[in-house]
Design an enzyme around this catalytic site. Structure first.
Site, PDB file in Angstrom:
ATOM      1  N   ILE A  75       0.806  -1.218   0.000  1.00 29.12           N
ATOM      2  CA  ILE A  75       0.000   0.000   0.000  1.00 29.12           C
ATOM      3  C   ILE A  75       0.844   1.275   0.000  1.00 29.12           C
ATOM      4  O   ILE A  75       0.405   2.319  -0.479  1.00 29.12           O
ATOM      5  CB  ILE A  75      -0.977   0.011   1.205  1.00 29.12           C
ATOM      6  CG1 ILE A  75      -2.034   1.118   1.033  1.00 29.12           C
ATOM      7  CG2 ILE A  75      -0.226   0.160   2.531  1.00 29.12           C
ATOM      8  CD1 ILE A  75      -3.160   1.050   2.036  1.00 29.12           C
ATOM      9  N   LEU A 133       4.668 -10.365   3.658  1.00 27.41           N
ATOM     10  CA  LEU A 133       4.317 -11.486   2.788  1.00 27.41           C
ATOM     11  C   LEU A 133       5.136 -12.741   3.093  1.00 27.41           C
ATOM     12  O   LEU A 133       4.816 -13.827   2.598  1.00 27.41           O
ATOM     13  CB  LEU A 133       4.506 -11.089   1.315  1.00 27.41           C
ATOM     14  CG  LEU A 133       3.448 -10.147   0.749  1.00 27.41           C
ATOM     15  CD1 LEU A 133       3.877  -9.624  -0.615  1.00 27.41           C
ATOM     16  CD2 LEU A 133       2.103 -10.852   0.641  1.00 27.41           C
ATOM     17  N   GLN A 159       9.312  -7.479  -3.989  1.00 25.53           N
ATOM     18  CA  GLN A 159      10.629  -6.914  -4.252  1.00 25.53           C
ATOM     19  C   GLN A 159      10.607  -6.657  -5.748  1.00 25.53           C
ATOM     20  O   GLN A 159      10.720  -7.578  -6.547  1.00 25.53           O
ATOM     21  CB  GLN A 159      11.732  -7.913  -3.880  1.00 25.53           C
ATOM     22  CG  GLN A 159      13.148  -7.318  -3.865  1.00 25.53           C
ATOM     23  CD  GLN A 159      13.606  -6.739  -5.197  1.00 25.53           C
ATOM     24  OE1 GLN A 159      13.556  -5.518  -5.410  1.00 25.53           O
ATOM     25  NE2 GLN A 159      14.025  -7.589  -6.108  1.00 25.53           N
ATOM     26  N   SER A 160      10.449  -5.405  -6.135  1.00 23.78           N
ATOM     27  CA  SER A 160      10.053  -5.097  -7.512  1.00 23.78           C
ATOM     28  C   SER A 160      11.171  -4.562  -8.398  1.00 23.78           C
ATOM     29  O   SER A 160      10.906  -4.199  -9.550  1.00 23.78           O
ATOM     30  CB  SER A 160       8.901  -4.075  -7.497  1.00 23.78           C
ATOM     31  OG  SER A 160       9.292  -2.894  -6.835  1.00 23.78           O
ATOM     32  N   THR A 177       3.542  -8.979 -14.295  1.00 24.23           N
ATOM     33  CA  THR A 177       4.420  -7.979 -14.908  1.00 24.23           C
ATOM     34  C   THR A 177       4.845  -8.385 -16.308  1.00 24.23           C
ATOM     35  O   THR A 177       4.961  -9.581 -16.627  1.00 24.23           O
ATOM     36  CB  THR A 177       5.688  -7.781 -14.051  1.00 24.23           C
ATOM     37  OG1 THR A 177       6.650  -6.986 -14.771  1.00 24.23           O
ATOM     38  CG2 THR A 177       6.350  -9.107 -13.717  1.00 24.23           C
ATOM     39  N   GLU A 216       7.714  -8.199 -17.347  1.00 24.40           N
ATOM     40  CA  GLU A 216       9.039  -8.831 -17.254  1.00 24.40           C
ATOM     41  C   GLU A 216       8.942 -10.352 -17.385  1.00 24.40           C
ATOM     42  O   GLU A 216       9.954 -11.012 -17.635  1.00 24.40           O
ATOM     43  CB  GLU A 216       9.710  -8.459 -15.939  1.00 24.40           C
ATOM     44  CG  GLU A 216      10.242  -7.035 -15.878  1.00 24.40           C
ATOM     45  CD  GLU A 216      11.499  -6.811 -16.716  1.00 24.40           C
ATOM     46  OE1 GLU A 216      12.237  -7.788 -16.957  1.00 24.40           O
ATOM     47  OE2 GLU A 216      11.735  -5.664 -17.127  1.00 24.40           O
ATOM     48  N   TYR A 242      13.581 -11.669 -10.749  1.00 23.89           N
ATOM     49  CA  TYR A 242      12.315 -10.966 -10.553  1.00 23.89           C
ATOM     50  C   TYR A 242      11.248 -11.493 -11.503  1.00 23.89           C
ATOM     51  O   TYR A 242      10.142 -11.848 -11.085  1.00 23.89           O
ATOM     52  CB  TYR A 242      12.509  -9.465 -10.772  1.00 23.89           C
ATOM     53  CG  TYR A 242      11.200  -8.699 -10.828  1.00 23.89           C
ATOM     54  CD1 TYR A 242      10.448  -8.481  -9.683  1.00 23.89           C
ATOM     55  CD2 TYR A 242      10.707  -8.216 -12.045  1.00 23.89           C
ATOM     56  CE1 TYR A 242       9.234  -7.794  -9.733  1.00 23.89           C
ATOM     57  CE2 TYR A 242       9.501  -7.532 -12.106  1.00 23.89           C
ATOM     58  CZ  TYR A 242       8.780  -7.329 -10.954  1.00 23.89           C
ATOM     59  OH  TYR A 242       7.577  -6.663 -11.004  1.00 23.89           O
ATOM     60  N   LYS A 299       7.843 -13.649 -10.451  1.00 21.06           N
ATOM     61  CA  LYS A 299       6.511 -13.171 -10.792  1.00 21.06           C
ATOM     62  C   LYS A 299       5.758 -14.182 -11.662  1.00 21.06           C
ATOM     63  O   LYS A 299       4.524 -14.276 -11.599  1.00 21.06           O
ATOM     64  CB  LYS A 299       6.604 -11.823 -11.508  1.00 21.06           C
ATOM     65  CG  LYS A 299       6.826 -10.646 -10.578  1.00 21.06           C
ATOM     66  CD  LYS A 299       5.588 -10.401  -9.712  1.00 21.06           C
ATOM     67  CE  LYS A 299       5.633  -9.068  -9.015  1.00 21.06           C
ATOM     68  NZ  LYS A 299       4.375  -8.774  -8.299  1.00 21.06           N
TER      69      LYS A 299
END
Length: 324
Positions: free
Chosen positions: A9, A59, A83-84, A125, A127, A148, A152
């Site tokens: 958030i 998480l 972790q973006s 994503t 990616e 990453y 995802k």
């Protein structure tokens, strides 16, 4: 009353989604990680709203997620926590997988175990497409090129599995790059626009960047959170690509940002190998036909307008900071 539970958030998307849902009359609950210093600047302006509630959690804590879901009893869950950062995922692959992949599984299992009939949104994503040639849509083969992207992709497939195995209303939004003045400062677009603001103010003369040839489909984050919400209002759960349909290189974004400030980017940008990825994603370009047809969603702001918008915002922020 509709009740939303948002992980992530305090991030860019989480803050815009919170504003959007509060405007629609939702009660919003957000997951925040406990730390020694508060990092809530993106939602500080919402602190006085009595329909916004923040809860400590993570998480990586499955038991805590179960307890929160049971306590909040949400009608909609938006899993934006992650972790973006792609480059960081090469340096922290274990943490990236635990948060992004297994974190999504923990949250889905918390919903299933609680017996809630809530709807679930997973932040997938572009990616995940990685080295697959563009344009990319919901039927394109996935080939991630980073920890990453791979993390995802697992989260994406486990979301589909819980939809098919347990009948959960679970959707994945395969969002292409979306930016704003609230974008993290270590992401390339924000790094560029902040650099332009600093150079124009005379605080520095150079900006170090990595691969200038990478092409991305950049959109405007506030428009994309509307698409997230629209996915959960559909009659049936499904997965959707959100994208502008326009591809621009990092070089083109640089040129637009610098020229908007009356500067020549070639006089200031310096290449640094440190910012190169071990394995690059050359081109991401989304086809959002399905979202436009089924949801009525369409991007309105594209990359070069976004570059100018972000330069103006970062320049104004820097000017205010210097006055203080």
């Amino acid at each position: 009353m509709n009740r939303a539970f948002i992980t992530g958030i305090t991030g860019q998307d989480g803050s815009y989604l919170t504003e959007f849902l509060l405007d629609k009359g939702y009660e919003v609950h957000g997951l925040v990680r406990r730390s020694s210093t508060l990092n809530r600047s993106r939602i500080d302006h919402l602190a006085g709203n009595d329909r916004l509630h923040l809860h400590y959690g993570d998480l990586t804590d499955g038991v805590g997620l179960v307890n929160l879901v049971r306590s909040i009893e949400p009608t909609e869950v938006y899993n934006l926590g992650a972790q973006s950062h792609v480059k960081v995922s090469f340096e922290m692959p274990d943490y990236t997988a635990s948060t992004n992949s297994i974190g999504t599984l923990r949250l889905l299992e918390a919903i299933r175990a609680s017996g809630m009939s809530c709807k679930f949104y997973q932040a997938s994503t572009s990616e995940m497409f990685g080295s697959t040639p563009p344009p990319q849509n919901e039927d394109t083969t996935f080939h991630p090129r980073s920890p990453y992207g791979a993390s995802k992709l697992q989260a994406h497939w486990v979301t589909i599995n819980y939809r098919e195995a347990y009948g959960l209303f679970a959707v994945s939004g395969i969002l292409f790059n979306h930016e704003s003045p609230r974008r993290g400062e270590n992401f390339v677009t924000r790094k560029i626009t902040r650099g332009v603001a600093a150079i124009r103010a005379g605080l520095t003369d150079t900006l170090e960047l990595g691969n200038l040839d990478a092409t991305r489909d950049w959109g405007y984050a506030p428009e994309y959170v509307v698409g997230m919400w629209q996915m959960l209002q559909a009659d049936e759960p499904d997965d959707y690509v959100l994208a502008t349909g326009e591809g621009h290189s990092v070089r083109a974004f640089c040129e637009a940002a610098f020229s908007h400030a009356g500067l020549n980017w070639q006089d200031h940008v310096v290449h640094n190998d440190m910012y190169e990825r071990p394995s690059e994603v050359d081109a991401l370009l989304g086809d959002a036909t399905k979202a436009r047809t089924h949801l009525g969603w369409e991007a309105k702001t594209t990359a070069l307008d976004l570059a100018r918008l972000m330069v103006d915002s970062d320049s104004a922020e820097l000017e205010m900071s210097l006055k203080k």
